[in-house]
Design an enzyme around this catalytic site. Structure first.
Site, PDB file in Angstrom:
ATOM      1  N   ALA A 159       0.850  -1.185   0.000  1.00  7.37           N
ATOM      2  CA  ALA A 159       0.000   0.000   0.000  1.00  7.37           C
ATOM      3  C   ALA A 159       0.888   1.237   0.000  1.00  7.37           C
ATOM      4  O   ALA A 159       2.012   1.189   0.514  1.00  7.37           O
ATOM      5  CB  ALA A 159      -0.876  -0.001   1.256  1.00  7.37           C
ATOM      6  N   GLY A 219       0.830  -5.341   0.706  1.00  7.74           N
ATOM      7  CA  GLY A 219      -0.291  -5.449  -0.227  1.00  7.74           C
ATOM      8  C   GLY A 219       0.134  -5.967  -1.593  1.00  7.74           C
ATOM      9  O   GLY A 219      -0.678  -6.537  -2.325  1.00  7.74           O
ATOM     10  N   GLU A 271       0.084  -9.585  -1.177  1.00  8.56           N
ATOM     11  CA  GLU A 271      -1.328  -9.982  -1.051  1.00  8.56           C
ATOM     12  C   GLU A 271      -2.028  -9.927  -2.408  1.00  8.56           C
ATOM     13  O   GLU A 271      -2.856 -10.786  -2.722  1.00  8.56           O
ATOM     14  CB  GLU A 271      -2.027  -9.066  -0.030  1.00  8.56           C
ATOM     15  CG  GLU A 271      -1.545  -9.334   1.390  1.00  8.56           C
ATOM     16  CD  GLU A 271      -1.962  -8.270   2.383  1.00  8.56           C
ATOM     17  OE1 GLU A 271      -1.773  -7.067   2.088  1.00  8.56           O
ATOM     18  OE2 GLU A 271      -2.487  -8.608   3.460  1.00  8.56           O
ATOM     19  N   GLU A 296       4.571  -5.581   7.224  1.00 14.20           N
ATOM     20  CA  GLU A 296       3.700  -4.639   7.942  1.00 14.20           C
ATOM     21  C   GLU A 296       4.085  -4.487   9.403  1.00 14.20           C
ATOM     22  O   GLU A 296       3.902  -3.422  10.001  1.00 14.20           O
ATOM     23  CB  GLU A 296       2.227  -5.083   7.848  1.00 14.20           C
ATOM     24  CG  GLU A 296       1.605  -4.938   6.465  1.00 14.20           C
ATOM     25  CD  GLU A 296       1.807  -6.157   5.570  1.00 14.20           C
ATOM     26  OE1 GLU A 296       2.696  -6.983   5.855  1.00 14.20           O
ATOM     27  OE2 GLU A 296       1.072  -6.264   4.565  1.00 14.20           O
TER      28      GLU A 296
HETATM   29  N1  DAK Z   1       4.535   3.319  -0.085  1.00 12.93           N
HETATM   30  C1  DAK Z   1       4.966   4.542  -0.535  1.00 12.93           C
HETATM   31  N2  DAK Z   1       6.162   4.751  -1.082  1.00 12.93           N
HETATM   32  C2  DAK Z   1       7.008   3.708  -1.183  1.00 12.93           C
HETATM   33  C3  DAK Z   1       6.623   2.388  -0.758  1.00 12.93           C
HETATM   34  C4  DAK Z   1       5.320   2.214  -0.184  1.00 12.93           C
HETATM   35  N3  DAK Z   1       4.851   1.026   0.205  1.00 12.93           N
HETATM   36  N4  DAK Z   1       7.661   1.562  -0.984  1.00 12.93           N
HETATM   37  C5  DAK Z   1       8.627   2.325  -1.543  1.00 12.93           C
HETATM   38  N5  DAK Z   1       8.242   3.604  -1.664  1.00 12.93           N
HETATM   39  C6  DAK Z   1       8.987   4.735  -2.245  1.00 12.93           C
HETATM   40  C7  DAK Z   1      10.075   5.191  -1.287  1.00 12.93           C
HETATM   41  O1  DAK Z   1       9.541   6.065  -0.320  1.00 12.93           O
HETATM   42  C8  DAK Z   1      11.018   5.881  -2.261  1.00 12.93           C
HETATM   43  O2  DAK Z   1      10.477   7.132  -2.588  1.00 12.93           O
HETATM   44  P1  DAK Z   1      11.432   8.448  -2.583  1.00 12.93           P
HETATM   45  O3  DAK Z   1      12.063   8.494  -1.246  1.00 12.93           O
HETATM   46  O4  DAK Z   1      12.396   8.195  -3.702  1.00 12.93           O
HETATM   47  O5  DAK Z   1      10.480   9.579  -2.855  1.00 12.93           O
HETATM   48  C9  DAK Z   1      10.932   5.011  -3.509  1.00 12.93           C
HETATM   49  O6  DAK Z   1       9.710   4.297  -3.385  1.00 12.93           O
HETATM   50  C10 DAK Z   1      12.065   4.014  -3.612  1.00 12.93           C
HETATM   51  O7  DAK Z   1      12.094   3.298  -2.396  1.00 12.93           O
HETATM   52  P2  DAK Z   1      13.429   3.123  -1.540  1.00 12.93           P
HETATM   53  O8  DAK Z   1      14.348   4.282  -1.731  1.00 12.93           O
HETATM   54  O9  DAK Z   1      13.015   2.809  -0.160  1.00 12.93           O
HETATM   55  O10 DAK Z   1      14.085   1.865  -2.256  1.00 12.93           O
HETATM   56  P3  DAK Z   1      14.985   0.750  -1.600  1.00 12.93           P
HETATM   57  O11 DAK Z   1      15.432  -0.105  -2.728  1.00 12.93           O
HETATM   58  O12 DAK Z   1      16.035   1.322  -0.699  1.00 12.93           O
HETATM   59  O13 DAK Z   1      13.999  -0.110  -0.669  1.00 12.93           O
HETATM   60  C11 DAK Z   1      11.958  -1.304  -0.205  1.00 12.93           C
HETATM   61  C12 DAK Z   1      12.951  -0.802  -1.274  1.00 12.93           C
HETATM   62  C13 DAK Z   1      10.780  -1.937  -0.947  1.00 12.93           C
HETATM   63  C14 DAK Z   1      12.649  -2.394   0.634  1.00 12.93           C
HETATM   64  C15 DAK Z   1      11.506  -0.137   0.698  1.00 12.93           C
HETATM   65  O14 DAK Z   1      11.065   0.914  -0.146  1.00 12.93           O
HETATM   66  C16 DAK Z   1      10.386  -0.509   1.610  1.00 12.93           C
HETATM   67  O15 DAK Z   1      10.594  -1.120   2.658  1.00 12.93           O
HETATM   68  N6  DAK Z   1       9.143  -0.117   1.245  1.00 12.93           N
HETATM   69  C17 DAK Z   1       7.972  -0.307   2.101  1.00 12.93           C
HETATM   70  C18 DAK Z   1       7.512  -1.726   2.003  1.00 12.93           C
HETATM   71  C19 DAK Z   1       6.334  -1.979   2.946  1.00 12.93           C
HETATM   72  O16 DAK Z   1       6.437  -1.775   4.170  1.00 12.93           O
HETATM   73  N7  DAK Z   1       5.222  -2.436   2.395  1.00 12.93           N
HETATM   74  C20 DAK Z   1       4.049  -2.765   3.176  1.00 12.93           C
HETATM   75  C21 DAK Z   1       3.172  -1.555   3.304  1.00 12.93           C
HETATM   76  S1  DAK Z   1       1.702  -1.889   4.269  1.00 12.93           S
HETATM   77  C22 DAK Z   1      -5.793  -3.287   3.108  1.00 12.93           C
HETATM   78  C23 DAK Z   1      -5.232  -3.298   1.846  1.00 12.93           C
HETATM   79  C24 DAK Z   1      -3.869  -3.242   1.723  1.00 12.93           C
HETATM   80  C25 DAK Z   1      -3.058  -3.174   2.818  1.00 12.93           C
HETATM   81  C26 DAK Z   1      -3.612  -3.169   4.080  1.00 12.93           C
HETATM   82  C27 DAK Z   1      -5.003  -3.212   4.228  1.00 12.93           C
HETATM   83  N8  DAK Z   1      -7.220  -3.392   3.268  1.00 12.93           N
HETATM   84  C28 DAK Z   1      -8.030  -3.765   2.107  1.00 12.93           C
HETATM   85  C29 DAK Z   1      -7.854  -3.226   4.518  1.00 12.93           C
HETATM   86  C30 DAK Z   1      -1.618  -3.115   2.612  1.00 12.93           C
HETATM   87  C31 DAK Z   1      -0.725  -2.730   3.515  1.00 12.93           C
HETATM   88  C32 DAK Z   1       0.673  -2.594   3.123  1.00 12.93           C
HETATM   89  O17 DAK Z   1       1.081  -2.945   2.050  1.00 12.93           O
END
Ligand code: DAK
Length: 257
Positions: free
Chosen positions: A64, A108, A111, A131
């Site tokens: 997400a 997500g 998922e 998460e």
């Molecule tokens: N959201 C927003 N921006 C993101 C992102 C995300 N999930 N993942 C990466 N980015 C952005 C980074 O902020 C960065 O942007 P800038 O700083 O350049 O502006 C750019 O993408 C490149 O990322 P990184 O610089 O961080 O790149 P790295 O290679 O160093 O790292 C990474 C890649 C994927 C390991 C890291 O970006 C990371 O940890 N990202 C977050 C991953 C994460 O935590 N995902 C889970 C999110 S929670 C629901 C539906 C859906 C959901 C829940 C409920 N319902 C229907 C109720 C879903 C929840 C989730 O997914």
């Protein structure tokens, strides 16, 4: 503004690509709306018999959009948004969907891949449910689908640590069906989709529906559905064609009727 979702038709398959490369294809409302719209359109189109859902080399989807979605969200705002509607709409698509994952499929993103019928991975793929690092848990089916896929103990290990699983491990634990070379992963996924597209489409739809039921119902209910679907297929022209082709030692051509 470039489209956040790009659809390419190569009948009888179509490729739907998530296109927010700057944020690793993070899923915001616009992407989910577009995905529902495009996938529903393709599902209604008889010329399309298998869909490849993909991202780019670096990311299928990193989850997400944390910045857009989670910074200001409250329980009430999320309840009011009815967040599950779009995910349910994607789950209900009956045309077989192959998730072709290169790079990150996190949160997500993982998922979303698990909603699809088959997951295939590039050697570079990394799956995970991180998460927990945000102080939350998976919310789009991760605790349920991952557990049904890899079992309770491995699911807990992955969900509680947020550890990322590389392609070979994803295949070993049953998450990815195949691992393809980084140089050809998308072509290989499309080739798989074309193979599926050659099969009788009504049977393919009923097969994925029956397999889904193995997750969602009791064994008895699943067996009952399977039996009825099996009987139903004897009313199709494609069943006649498939059996006739076998008996007469020729290649079958299926019409989806
Ligand atoms: N959201 C927003 N921006 C993101 C992102 C995300 N999930 N993942 C990466 N980015 C952005 C980074 O902020 C960065 O942007 P800038 O700083 O350049 O502006 C750019 O993408 C490149 O990322 P990184 O610089 O961080 O790149 P790295 O290679 O160093 O790292 C990474 C890649 C994927 C390991 C890291 O970006 C990371 O940890 N990202 C977050 C991953 C994460 O935590 N995902 C889970 C999110 S929670 C629901 C539906 C859906 C959901 C829940 C409920 N319902 C229907 C109720 C879903 C929840 C989730 O997914």
């Amino acid at each position: 503004m470039p489209n956040t979702v790009i659809t390419t038709r190569e009948e009888p398959i179509a490729t739907v690509q998530i296109n927010r490369p700057d944020v690793l294809n993070a899923l915001n409302e616009e992407v989910l709306d577009e995905l529902v719209k495009e996938l529903t359109k393709l599902d209604d189109d008889d010329a399309i018999r298998c869909i490849v859902l993909t991202g780019n080399e670096r990311a299928f989807a990193a989850g997400a959009d944390i910045k857009e979605t989670f910074v200001t969200a409250t329980p009430v705002s999320m309840l009011k948004q009815d967040l599950t509607t779009r995910w349910e709409a994607i789950r209900r698509i009956r045309t077989p969907i192959v998730a072709a994952v290169s790079g990150y499929a996190l949160g997500g993103g993982c998922e979303l891949a698990m909603i699809c019928d088959i997951i295939v991975a590039s050697e570079t793929a990394q799956f995970g449910q991180p998460e927990i690092n945000l102080g939350i848990i998976p919310g789009a089916g991760g605790t349920q689908r991952l557990t049904r896929t890899v079992g309770k103990y491995r699911a807990n290990e992955l969900i509680l640590t947020g550890r990322r699983v590389k392609a070979d491990e994803a295949k070993a634990i049953g998450l990815a069906a195949q691992v393809y070379p980084a140089a050809s992963w998308l072509d290989d996924a499309k080739a798989l989709a074309r193979t599926i597209a050659e099969k009788p489409p009504v049977a393919a739809r009923l097969a994925t529906e029956a397999v889904d039921l193995a997750w969602n119902s009791t064994l008895d209910a699943g067996l009952e559905f399977e039996r009825k679907a099996f009987y139903l297929l004897f009313a199709t022209e494609d069943k006649k064609e498939g059996v006739d082709a076998f008996v007469n030692k020729r290649k079958a051509t299926f019409k989806g009727k």
